[in-house]
Design an enzyme around this catalytic site. Structure first.
Site, mmCIF file in Angstrom:
data_model
loop_
_atom_site.group_PDB
_atom_site.id
_atom_site.type_symbol
_atom_site.label_atom_id
_atom_site.label_comp_id
_atom_site.label_asym_id
_atom_site.label_seq_id
_atom_site.Cartn_x
_atom_site.Cartn_y
_atom_site.Cartn_z
ATOM 1 N N CYS A 1 0.132 6.306 -0.731
ATOM 2 C CA CYS A 1 -0.878 4.937 -0.843
ATOM 3 C C CYS A 1 -0.188 3.861 -1.292
ATOM 4 O O CYS A 1 -0.483 2.629 -0.914
ATOM 5 C CB CYS A 1 -1.767 5.336 -2.040
ATOM 6 N N ASP A 2 0.978 3.971 -2.273
ATOM 7 C CA ASP A 2 1.539 2.744 -2.841
ATOM 8 C C ASP A 2 2.920 2.565 -2.359
ATOM 9 O O ASP A 2 3.660 1.588 -2.866
ATOM 10 C CB ASP A 2 1.515 2.922 -4.328
ATOM 11 N N CYS B 1 0.571 8.558 -6.228
ATOM 12 C CA CYS B 1 0.329 8.918 -4.846
ATOM 13 C C CYS B 1 1.292 7.766 -4.025
ATOM 14 O O CYS B 1 1.098 6.438 -3.610
ATOM 15 C CB CYS B 1 -0.951 8.441 -4.401
#
Length: 313
Positions: free
Chosen positions: A139-140, A136
Site C-alpha cells: 500500500c505504502d 502494508c
C-alpha cells in the site's frame, strides 16, 4: 428501517466471502453479502499473487479479487458496501444490524471477516501512524522509493514485504526477534541473497524517533544469554509484518473461539458451535492462511449452508 429476510447472510468479502457468494447464489440461496471495511480483503493490498490456481503468469491481488467478485455478481449475489455492527446468534432466524441501521433476518450466516495485522504495541506506532509506520508494504511502499526502511517479522509475510520493498527502497532492514527466519525456504533464499536487505537477527524494537515523521528506530540485540547491545538505525519507514488477529469481536460470547480468537470448527465441515452459522477463510484458519484455502473453505461453507437448510425443511 425496513427488515429484510435472506436464506444466507455472508459477513465479509475476500476469497472466502466472495467464493461463498458464488456457491450460495448457484444454490438459489439469494445471499446478501456485506463487504466490510476492506472490500476484497487483505489480497487487495497485495502486489502480485503467484500461487493462485488459474493464473500461470501471476495476477495482481486487487485484480484477482475483482475477478472473483465479478463472478459472484454474475450469479446474482447481493453484494453491499458496508458492514454488520450487531448480530444475535442465539435464535434462528439470526438477527443482524448493518451500519445504516437496517435489519436482516437470516436463516444461515457465513462468517468471512478475515484477520487484521498485528502491531508491536509501542506508543510510537500510534504517534507515527501514517507518518512512517505502516502494516502494508504494497500500500505504502511507493512513498519510500530510494529511501531506507525496516520490516519487522521473520515469517513469509515479513520476507515477502522486505523483498517487495527492496525493489523500491535503497536499503531494507529486516528485524527478526529470533536467531532464524520462519519463512519458507524459497522466501528465505530471496531475502538472504538480496543485496540491499540486511537481516538483524535476535533483535527487538524499543521505539521510534523523528521530528514529525519516522527518522529512525531504537533497537536492542540480544547477544548470548545475558547480554544486550542497544543501537539505533536511520530509517524513513517502519513496516509491521508480525502476524494477524482474527476479526471476531462481533462473535465473542456467541461462538466458541480458541485462545487466539479464531473461530473453532468442531466437526469436519465449516459449521461453528452454533447450528446454521458457518465460518470460512482466515477468521477460522490459524494455520494455513492462504487465498486458495480461504476460497475452498468459502465453497464448503456455502455447500454446508445449503445442506443445513434442506435438512431443516
Amino acid at each position: 428501517m425496513n427488515t429484510e429476510t435472506t436464506k444466507c447472510l455472508i459477513i465479509g468479502s475476500g476469497p472466502a466471502g466472495y467464493t461463498a457468494a458464488i456457491y450460495a447464489s448457484r444454490a438459489n440461496l439469494s445471499p446478501i453479502l456485506y463487504e466490510g471495511l476492506q472490500p476484497g480483503g487483505q489480497l487487495t493490498t497485495t502486489s502480485e499473487v503467484e500461487n493462485f490456481p488459474g493464473y500461470p503468469d501471476g495476477v495482481m491481488g486487487s485484480q484477482l479479487m475483482e475477478d472473483i467478485r465479478s463472478q459472484a455478481t454474475r450469479f446474482g449475489a447481493d453484494l453491499r458496501t458496508g458492514y454488520i455492527t450487531e448480530i444475535d446468534l442465539s435464535n434462528r432466524p439470526f438477527k443482524a444490524v448493518d451500519d445504516n441501521g437496517g435489519t436482516i433476518m437470516a436463516d444461515t450466516v457465513i462468517i468471512a471477516t478475515g484477520a487484521s495485522a498485528k502491531y508491536l504495541g509501542l506508543p510510537d506506532e500510534t504517534t507515527y501512524a501514517g507518518m512512517g509506520v505502516s502494516a502494508c508494504a504494497t500500500c505504502d511502499g511507493f512513498f519510500y522509493r530510494g529511501k531506507t526502511v525496516a520490516v519487522v517479522g521473520g515469517g513469509d509475510t515479513a520476507c515477502e514485504e522486505a523483498y517487495y520493498l527492496s525493489g523500491l527502497a535503497k536499503q531494507v532492514y529486516l528485524i527478526v526477534r529470533k536467531p532464524q527466519l520462519r519463512a519458507s525456504k524459497v522466501m528465505q533464499r530471496r531475502v538472504i541473497e538480496k543485496e540491499n536487505i540486511t537481516i538483524l537477527y535476535n533483535t527487538n524494537t524499543l521505539g521510534l524517533f523523528g521530528q514529525g515523521f519516522v527518522e529512525g528506530a531504537h533497537l536492542v540485540e540480544h547477544v548470548g544469554t545475558d547480554k544486550e547491545r542497544k543501537f539505533d538505525i536511520t530509517i524513513d519507514g517502519f513496516f509491521l509484518a508480525i502476524g494477524h488477529k482474527p476479526n471476531t469481536e462481533l462473535f465473542v460470547g456467541q461462538l466458541d473461539l480458541d485462545e487466539q480468537g479464531y473461530i473453532v470448527l468442531p466437526g469436519n465441515n465449516q459449521q461453528t458451535s452454533v447450528a446454521g452459522v458457518f465460518a470460512a477463510g482466515d477468521v477460522a484458519d490459524p494455520k494455513y492462511q492462504q487465498a486458495v484455502c480461504a476460497a475452498g473453505s468459502g465453497c464448503k461453507a456455502a455447500l454446508d449452508a445449503d445442506v443445513f437448510l434442506m435438512e431443516q425443511e
